[in-house]
Design a protein around this motif. Structure first.
Motif, short mmCIF file in Angstrom:
data_model
loop_
_atom_site.label_atom_id
_atom_site.label_comp_id
_atom_site.label_asym_id
_atom_site.label_seq_id
_atom_site.Cartn_x
_atom_site.Cartn_y
_atom_site.Cartn_z
N LEU A 129 6.33 -4.97 -6.21
CA LEU A 129 6.79 -3.64 -6.61
C LEU A 129 8.25 -3.43 -6.24
O LEU A 129 8.66 -3.70 -5.11
N SER A 130 9.04 -2.95 -7.20
CA SER A 130 10.44 -2.64 -6.95
C SER A 130 10.77 -1.24 -7.46
O SER A 130 10.16 -0.77 -8.41
N MET A 131 11.72 -0.60 -6.81
CA MET A 131 12.12 0.74 -7.21
C MET A 131 12.70 0.73 -8.63
O MET A 131 12.46 1.66 -9.41
N ASP A 132 13.44 -0.32 -8.98
CA ASP A 132 14.04 -0.41 -10.32
C ASP A 132 12.96 -0.47 -11.39
O ASP A 132 13.05 0.21 -12.43
N THR A 139 16.70 8.85 -9.11
CA THR A 139 15.64 9.86 -8.97
C THR A 139 14.52 9.34 -8.07
O THR A 139 13.99 10.08 -7.23
N VAL A 140 14.17 8.08 -8.26
CA VAL A 140 13.11 7.49 -7.43
C VAL A 140 13.54 7.46 -5.97
O VAL A 140 12.77 7.83 -5.07
N TYR A 141 14.78 7.05 -5.70
CA TYR A 141 15.25 6.98 -4.33
C TYR A 141 15.37 8.37 -3.70
O TYR A 141 15.06 8.55 -2.52
N ARG A 142 15.81 9.35 -4.48
CA ARG A 142 15.93 10.70 -3.93
C ARG A 142 14.58 11.27 -3.54
O ARG A 142 14.46 11.98 -2.54
N ARG A 143 13.55 10.96 -4.33
CA ARG A 143 12.22 11.52 -4.06
C ARG A 143 11.51 10.79 -2.92
O ARG A 143 10.77 11.41 -2.15
N PHE A 144 11.69 9.46 -2.83
CA PHE A 144 10.86 8.68 -1.91
C PHE A 144 11.65 7.86 -0.89
O PHE A 144 11.05 7.19 -0.07
N ARG A 194 11.13 1.90 -0.56
CA ARG A 194 9.90 1.34 -1.10
C ARG A 194 8.69 1.75 -0.26
O ARG A 194 7.62 2.08 -0.79
N ALA A 195 8.85 1.74 1.07
CA ALA A 195 7.73 2.11 1.94
C ALA A 195 7.32 3.56 1.69
O ALA A 195 6.12 3.88 1.64
N GLY A 196 8.30 4.44 1.53
CA GLY A 196 7.99 5.83 1.26
C GLY A 196 7.24 6.00 -0.04
O GLY A 196 6.32 6.83 -0.14
N LEU A 197 7.60 5.22 -1.04
CA LEU A 197 6.90 5.27 -2.33
C LEU A 197 5.47 4.76 -2.18
O LEU A 197 4.53 5.35 -2.74
N LEU A 198 5.29 3.68 -1.45
CA LEU A 198 3.95 3.11 -1.28
C LEU A 198 3.02 4.10 -0.57
O LEU A 198 1.86 4.27 -0.97
N TYR A 199 3.51 4.75 0.46
CA TYR A 199 2.68 5.73 1.16
C TYR A 199 2.38 6.93 0.28
O TYR A 199 1.30 7.51 0.35
N MET A 211 -6.68 -1.79 -2.07
CA MET A 211 -6.93 -2.67 -0.94
C MET A 211 -5.65 -3.14 -0.25
O MET A 211 -5.51 -3.06 0.98
N ASP A 212 -4.68 -3.62 -1.02
CA ASP A 212 -3.47 -4.17 -0.41
C ASP A 212 -2.61 -3.09 0.22
O ASP A 212 -2.00 -3.30 1.28
N LEU A 213 -2.55 -1.93 -0.42
CA LEU A 213 -1.81 -0.82 0.16
C LEU A 213 -2.46 -0.36 1.47
O LEU A 213 -1.77 -0.10 2.46
N LEU A 214 -3.77 -0.24 1.48
CA LEU A 214 -4.47 0.18 2.69
C LEU A 214 -4.31 -0.86 3.79
O LEU A 214 -4.15 -0.51 4.97
#
Length: 222
Positions: free
Chosen positions: A64-67, A79-84, A87-92, A138-141
Motif C-alpha cells: 500500500l502506498s499513499m500515491d 489530500t491523503v497526507y493532510r487527512r492521515f 501510511r500508518a495513520g491511514l492503515l489505522y 488479518m494483516d492490518l490487525l
C-alpha cells in the motif's frame, strides 16, 4: 452488567491506542477543534478509506502506498497526507472505520448479533462475526497487535468485546467466571494465532468457526 450498561460504556471505551466512539460507518468526523467536517471533506475521506481498503484486499498491506491510494480515490496525494499524515495513520483509519461498523452491528444491529436474541445465540453470532472481521483485515490487525506485547489488550475495542461477552456469559451461566471465560473465547481470535491457523495450518474459516462453537457449547455443559 446489563445490555444497557454495555451499550453505554461502548460509547467511550477505556483509554488505549484506539479507544473508539461508537459511530456509524458514514458518520462525519469532527476534526480537532470541534468544527463539523465539510461535506466535500467527508466525501473525500470516505473515498480514500474505500480505496485503501480495496487495495489492501487485492494487493496486501505491504504494497500500500499513499500515491496509489490517491490515484484510486481520485484525489490529490496532498489530500491523503493532510487527512492521515502518513501510511500508518491511514492503515489505522481503515481499521477504525471497519471497527465502528462492527461495534454498531453487535450493540445496535438486528439479532442474533444485535440485541433481542437468546444470549447463547448472540455469543455464537458475535464470535462468528469477529472471525469474519479478523479474516477480512488479518494483516492490518496483525500489524496493530504487534505494536507491543499488550497492544491487543490496551485497545479500547478489546475491552468492549470483553464486556459484551461477559454480560452474555453471565446470563447464560451465572456461576461462571465470566471475565475469564470472555478472555478465553477471544483468545483464538488474536491475529497471530488466527493467521497461523488459516495460512500455515490451512484451516478453513468454517473450521475455525466450528471450533469456536465447540468452545461456546461448554457454557451449557452441566
Amino acid at each position: 452488567m446489563s445490555e444497557a450498561d454495555t451499550r453505554g460504556r461502548g460509547d467511550a471505551p477505556p483509554s488505549g491506542r484506539r479507544a473508539l466512539p461508537l459511530l456509524g460507518p458514514d458518520a462525519e468526523r469532527a476534526p480537532r477543534g470541534g468544527r463539523a467536517e465539510r461535506a466535500d471533506a467527508a466525501q473525500n475521506r470516505r473515498r480514500i478509506l474505500a480505496a485503501a481498503a480495496d487495495l489492501i484486499a487485492t494487493r496486501g498491506v505491504e504494497t500500500l502506498s499513499m500515491d496509489e491510494v490517491a490515484r484510486v480515490a481520485g484525489v490529490g496525494v496532498g489530500t491523503v497526507y493532510r487527512r492521515f499524515r502518513d501510511r500508518a495513520g491511514l492503515l489505522y483509519a481503515v481499521l477504525d472505520d471497519r471497527e465502528r461498523e462492527f461495534q454498531a452491528a453487535f450493540l445496535q444491529g438486528p439479532p442474533p448479533l444485535g440485541p433481542g436474541a437468546d444470549p447463547l445465540d448472540r455469543v455464537r453470532a458475535f464470535l462468528h462475526a469477529l472471525a469474519d472481521r479478523t479474516e477480512d483485515q488479518m494483516d492490518l490487525l496483525l500489524m496493530a497487535e504487534s505494536d507491543s506485547p499488550d497492544a491487543r489488550f490496551n485497545d479500547g475495542s478489546y475491552e468492549l468485546y470483553r464486556m459484551h461477552l461477559e454480560t452474555l456469559i453471565t446470563r447464560i451461566r451465572p456461576s461462571a467466571d465470566a471475565a475469564y471465560v470472555a478472555d478465553a473465547l477471544l483468545a483464538p481470535l488474536a491475529a497471530n494465532l488466527f493467521r497461523h491457523q488459516r495460512r500455515t495450518r490451512g484451516m478453513s474459516l468454517e473450521r475455525v468457526k466450528a471450533g469456536l462453537d465447540d468452545l461456546v457449547a461448554g457454557l451449557t455443559a452441566s
